[in-house]
Design a protein around this motif. Structure first.
Motif: not given
Length: 142
Positions: A52-56, A60-61, A98-105, A111-112
């Motif tokens: 789920i993405v809350l763009p405003k 990133a959920v 999951d860690t790599r994704t959180t860092v990349a975002l 915010t993850v």
């Protein structure tokens, strides 16, 4: 403990485990919508394709299954007795991804937010947790 299913049946059963639109994810989506949030689903242009993405809000959920993503301290995060070396490696790879994704975002300003499967059981608690994690109320988001 011996597996009661044949390897073919177990394989078929595991192939039915979904990655998108799971019941915990649907519960989170319904709750967010009831709170007044509008969102996008599974954006492929973001690292990790967030559920789920809350763009405003630049949130990133991810709705993680406790078993697959190793929820610390959760009883659902057990390790199967058969082929434990395979499962330990599988789980380690999932957690590392999951860690790599959180860092990349985070590197691109997002915010993850992680919601665990077991946190979706109680609707009131899920609502409170989402407001806490998303960090704003619907009035502030508009």
């Amino acid at each position: 403990m011996v597996d009661r299913l044949t390897s073919e049946r177990r394989s078929w059963l595991m192939s039915r485990v979904k990655g998108k639109n799971t019941s915990p994810e649907l519960k989170v989506r319904r709750t967010l919508h009831a709170l007044g949030f509008r969102f996008r689903l599974h954006r492929k242009d973001l690292p990790g394709n967030p559920d789920i993405v809350l763009p405003k809000l630049m949130r990133a959920v991810f709705v993680h299954g406790c078993f697959w993503h190793r929820h610390p301290g959760c009883k659902k995060a057990s390790v199967p007795k058969t082929r434990p070396e395979f499962w330990h490696q599988k789980f380690a790879n999932n957690v590392e991804r999951d860690t790599r994704t959180t860092v990349a975002l985070g590197a691109i300003g997002w915010t993850v937010v992680v919601i665990w499967e077991c946190e979706t059981k109680d609707p009131d608690e899920l609502r409170r947790r989402l407001v806490e994690l998303v960090g704003v109320t619907k009035e502030a988001a508009q």
